[in-house]
Design a protein around this motif. Structure first.
Motif, PDB file in Angstrom:
ATOM      1  N   LEU A   1      51.159  36.563 -47.731  1.00  0.00           N
ATOM      2  CA  LEU A   1      50.552  37.422 -46.442  1.00  0.00           C
ATOM      3  C   LEU A   1      51.812  38.621 -46.602  1.00  0.00           C
ATOM      4  N   LEU A   2      51.012  39.850 -45.922  1.00  0.00           N
ATOM      5  CA  LEU A   2      52.419  40.949 -46.682  1.00  0.00           C
ATOM      6  C   LEU A   2      51.791  41.404 -45.365  1.00  0.00           C
ATOM      7  N   ILE A   3      53.245  41.321 -44.293  1.00  0.00           N
ATOM      8  CA  ILE A   3      52.549  42.838 -42.947  1.00  0.00           C
ATOM      9  C   ILE A   3      54.080  43.607 -43.266  1.00  0.00           C
TER      10      ILE A   3
ATOM     11  N   VAL B   1      56.588  50.784 -49.015  1.00  0.00           N
ATOM     12  CA  VAL B   1      56.099  51.322 -50.120  1.00  0.00           C
ATOM     13  C   VAL B   1      56.249  50.004 -50.726  1.00  0.00           C
ATOM     14  N   THR B   2      55.464  49.648 -51.795  1.00  0.00           N
ATOM     15  CA  THR B   2      56.456  48.530 -52.769  1.00  0.00           C
ATOM     16  C   THR B   2      56.026  49.157 -53.983  1.00  0.00           C
ATOM     17  N   PRO B   3      57.581  50.216 -54.498  1.00  0.00           N
ATOM     18  CA  PRO B   3      57.338  50.419 -56.278  1.00  0.00           C
ATOM     19  C   PRO B   3      55.816  49.608 -57.402  1.00  0.00           C
TER      20      PRO B   3
ATOM     21  N   GLN C   1      46.558  37.343 -62.393  1.00  0.00           N
ATOM     22  CA  GLN C   1      45.607  37.950 -61.580  1.00  0.00           C
ATOM     23  C   GLN C   1      45.523  38.333 -60.657  1.00  0.00           C
ATOM     24  N   ASN C   2      44.903  39.030 -59.377  1.00  0.00           N
ATOM     25  CA  ASN C   2      45.748  39.251 -58.000  1.00  0.00           C
ATOM     26  C   ASN C   2      43.836  39.591 -57.236  1.00  0.00           C
ATOM     27  N   PHE C   3      43.452  39.401 -56.402  1.00  0.00           N
ATOM     28  CA  PHE C   3      42.514  39.699 -55.857  1.00  0.00           C
ATOM     29  C   PHE C   3      42.748  40.253 -54.255  1.00  0.00           C
ATOM     30  N   PHE C   4      43.212  41.511 -54.303  1.00  0.00           N
ATOM     31  CA  PHE C   4      44.479  41.911 -52.819  1.00  0.00           C
ATOM     32  C   PHE C   4      43.454  41.821 -51.629  1.00  0.00           C
ATOM     33  N   ALA C   5      43.732  40.841 -50.669  1.00  0.00           N
ATOM     34  CA  ALA C   5      42.453  41.372 -49.535  1.00  0.00           C
ATOM     35  C   ALA C   5      43.179  42.060 -48.521  1.00  0.00           C
TER      36      ALA C   5
ATOM     37  N   TYR D   1      45.323  50.711 -43.499  1.00  0.00           N
ATOM     38  CA  TYR D   1      45.356  50.729 -44.627  1.00  0.00           C
ATOM     39  C   TYR D   1      45.939  50.510 -45.978  1.00  0.00           C
ATOM     40  N   LYS D   2      45.675  50.488 -46.888  1.00  0.00           N
ATOM     41  CA  LYS D   2      46.988  51.352 -47.990  1.00  0.00           C
ATOM     42  C   LYS D   2      46.716  51.610 -49.293  1.00  0.00           C
ATOM     43  N   ARG D   3      47.750  52.369 -49.499  1.00  0.00           N
ATOM     44  CA  ARG D   3      46.741  53.575 -50.709  1.00  0.00           C
ATOM     45  C   ARG D   3      47.337  52.217 -51.775  1.00  0.00           C
TER      46      ARG D   3
ATOM     47  N   HIS E   1      51.287  50.648 -57.503  1.00  0.00           N
ATOM     48  CA  HIS E   1      52.426  51.150 -56.637  1.00  0.00           C
ATOM     49  C   HIS E   1      51.512  51.303 -55.085  1.00  0.00           C
ATOM     50  N   ILE E   2      52.336  50.168 -54.096  1.00  0.00           N
ATOM     51  CA  ILE E   2      51.206  50.336 -52.707  1.00  0.00           C
ATOM     52  C   ILE E   2      51.319  50.640 -52.191  1.00  0.00           C
ATOM     53  N   GLU E   3      51.328  51.664 -51.077  1.00  0.00           N
ATOM     54  CA  GLU E   3      52.040  52.149 -49.916  1.00  0.00           C
ATOM     55  C   GLU E   3      51.001  52.382 -48.167  1.00  0.00           C
TER      56      GLU E   3
ATOM     57  N   VAL F   1      46.409  39.804 -47.280  1.00  0.00           N
ATOM     58  CA  VAL F   1      46.341  38.866 -47.774  1.00  0.00           C
ATOM     59  C   VAL F   1      46.076  38.558 -49.325  1.00  0.00           C
ATOM     60  N   ASN F   2      46.821  37.801 -50.530  1.00  0.00           N
ATOM     61  CA  ASN F   2      46.473  38.025 -51.911  1.00  0.00           C
ATOM     62  C   ASN F   2      46.493  37.048 -52.346  1.00  0.00           C
ATOM     63  N   PHE F   3      45.791  36.496 -53.891  1.00  0.00           N
ATOM     64  CA  PHE F   3      45.011  35.755 -54.024  1.00  0.00           C
ATOM     65  C   PHE F   3      45.412  35.606 -55.432  1.00  0.00           C
ATOM     66  N   TRP F   4      46.583  35.468 -55.549  1.00  0.00           N
ATOM     67  CA  TRP F   4      47.267  35.429 -57.342  1.00  0.00           C
ATOM     68  C   TRP F   4      46.580  33.999 -58.001  1.00  0.00           C
ATOM     69  N   TYR F   5      45.954  34.443 -59.072  1.00  0.00           N
ATOM     70  CA  TYR F   5      45.782  33.621 -59.217  1.00  0.00           C
ATOM     71  C   TYR F   5      45.809  32.909 -61.451  1.00  0.00           C
TER      72      TYR F   5
HETATM   73  O1  LIG Z   1      51.010  45.181 -50.475  1.00  0.00           O
HETATM   74  C1  LIG Z   1      52.703  45.265 -50.989  1.00  0.00           C
HETATM   75  O2  LIG Z   1      53.480  46.309 -50.442  1.00  0.00           O
HETATM   76  C2  LIG Z   1      52.515  44.558 -52.573  1.00  0.00           C
HETATM   77  C3  LIG Z   1      51.728  43.395 -53.225  1.00  0.00           C
HETATM   78  C4  LIG Z   1      51.454  43.220 -54.456  1.00  0.00           C
HETATM   79  O3  LIG Z   1      52.233  43.780 -54.801  1.00  0.00           O
HETATM   80  C5  LIG Z   1      50.419  42.348 -55.401  1.00  0.00           C
HETATM   81  O4  LIG Z   1      50.577  42.054 -54.256  1.00  0.00           O
HETATM   82  O5  LIG Z   1      50.421  42.494 -56.126  1.00  0.00           O
END
Ligand SMILES: O=C(O)CCC(=O)C(=O)O
Length: 342
Positions: A180-182, A188-190, A197-201, A206-208, A273-275, A286-290
């Motif tokens: 869970l990311l808030i 910015v996450t560089p 594997q990641n489903f990033f929900a 909004y995130k770029r 890179h996520i901002e 919320v991400n789903f890491w597999y």
């Molecule tokens: O959302 C973010 O700031 C980073 C998330 C990320 O790096 C990931 O889900 O692998």
């Protein structure tokens, strides 16, 4: 540059969800193309995921029950567990592995991690906002069994039917975690890559997301494997040092802005890179890491870029262990190749 069918020229009109504008995006000195936004039933979606290429899925309903989440709802229902909250004086939250800090004694992280209750996080966030302080917070916590009943009900209502089918279809291993990311607006996450594997929900705000394929490893200059910032790029995208990192001039990104309900597939070993958009308010993801699919019994040549990355990582790891000191790996590699492979 290798093409992939999920990429579009950024000059083409992008089917864009309303709610954000270009002025909310930071500037970086490299070109990007758009990642396609597709519906989950579109046959192109399956082809992209199978090929380990990114795509934004617009209609999976993966985290539908969570789309109502906001700070108040979470504070009331998320329970009394501890949450990891990073704080920094800059918008950049470069990840570091605390277990590797002993390997590089001079490394000084630019963000601090603190454990706190969710209520304390919200209080701190509101206090920073009220004071107009420069300090920034980023909550990053794996969802666990301390969450309250309503969050459990929401979680059980995720579209497990769709995601479990994806896992089976692509022969992925187990779901390892849901992070869970808030984040505060502008965080910015560089750029870094993960070995999952990641489903990033995306849930709120909004995130770029700017992605780079594993073929661009040479352009992104990751820290050494034993360094706390292993898997992170050393290049500061806002102020690149081209003398130190000349291949960064050749980097080309693939990007998408994701909003509530969108799911971005981030393939294993793809840099990202996520901002959180500037002036866009708090973001929730919320991400789903597999775990990835098992290594095939018969290796096919030439090796794929991500397979080479995995091999390089193993060599670095083994050398560090053999030498008993990770900081000797660099000089040893230099001595080994200097003047011999030119
Ligand atoms: O959302 C973010 O700031 C980073 C998330 C990320 O790096 C990931 O889900 O692998």
């Amino acid at each position: 540059m290798a093409e992939f069918p999920g990429a579009e020229e950024s000059s083409e009109p992008e089917p864009r969800s309303p709610g954000w504008s270009d002025s909310q995006l930071r500037y970086y000195p490299f070109p990007t193309r758009s990642i396609q936004r597709l519906q989950h039933g579109d046959p192109r979606t399956e082809a992209l995921i199978l090929n380990e290429e990114p795509v934004v899925l617009t209609d999976t309903n993966l985290v539908y029950p969570a789309l109502k989440w906001d700070l108040d709802y979470l504070q009331e229902n998320i329970g009394n567990g501890d949450f990891s909250v990073y704080s920094a004086n800059s918008h950049k939250f470069l990840y570091y592995d605390e277990k590797k800090m002993g390997n590089f004694k001079n490394f000084k992280p630019k963000s601090r991690r603190e454990e706190m209750k969710f209520g304390e996080f919200v209080e701190k966030l509101r206090d920073i906002q009220q004071r107009g302080s420069e300090e920034r917070l980023y909550l990053q916590q794996t969802l666990n069994d301390t969450v309250g009943r309503k969050i459990v009900v929401d979680f059980l209502g995720f579209n497990w039917n769709w995601i479990n089918k994806q896992q089976v279809k692509h022969d992925w291993g187990q779901l390892t975690s849901n992070l869970l990311l808030i984040g505060m607006e502008g965080n910015v996450t560089p750029a870094h890559y993960d070995e999952q594997q990641n489903f990033f929900a995306q849930i709120k705000g909004y995130k770029r997301c700017i992605l780079f394929p594993p073929e661009q490893f040479e352009c992104l200059y990751p820290y050494p494997v034993h360094h706390p910032c292993d898997r992170q790029s050393q290049v500061d995208f806002e102020n690149p040092d081209y003398e130190k990192f000349p291949n960064f001039r050749n980097v080309v990104g693939y990007e998408a802005v994701v909003g509530p309900g969108d799911v971005l597939y981030i393939p294993m070993y793809w840099w990202h890179h996520i901002e959180s958009l500037m002036d866009g308010g708090t973001t929730i993801t919320v991400n789903f890491w597999y775990k990835g699919a098992p290594t095939p019994k018969r290796i096919e040549y030439p090796l794929k870029a991500h397979q080479k990355v995995a091999i390089m990582r193993n060599i670095e790891k083994m050398l560090g262990e053999a030498l008993g000191n990770p900081q000797e790996v660099g000089p040893l590699l230099n001595t080994m190749i200097k003047g011999r492979y030119e």
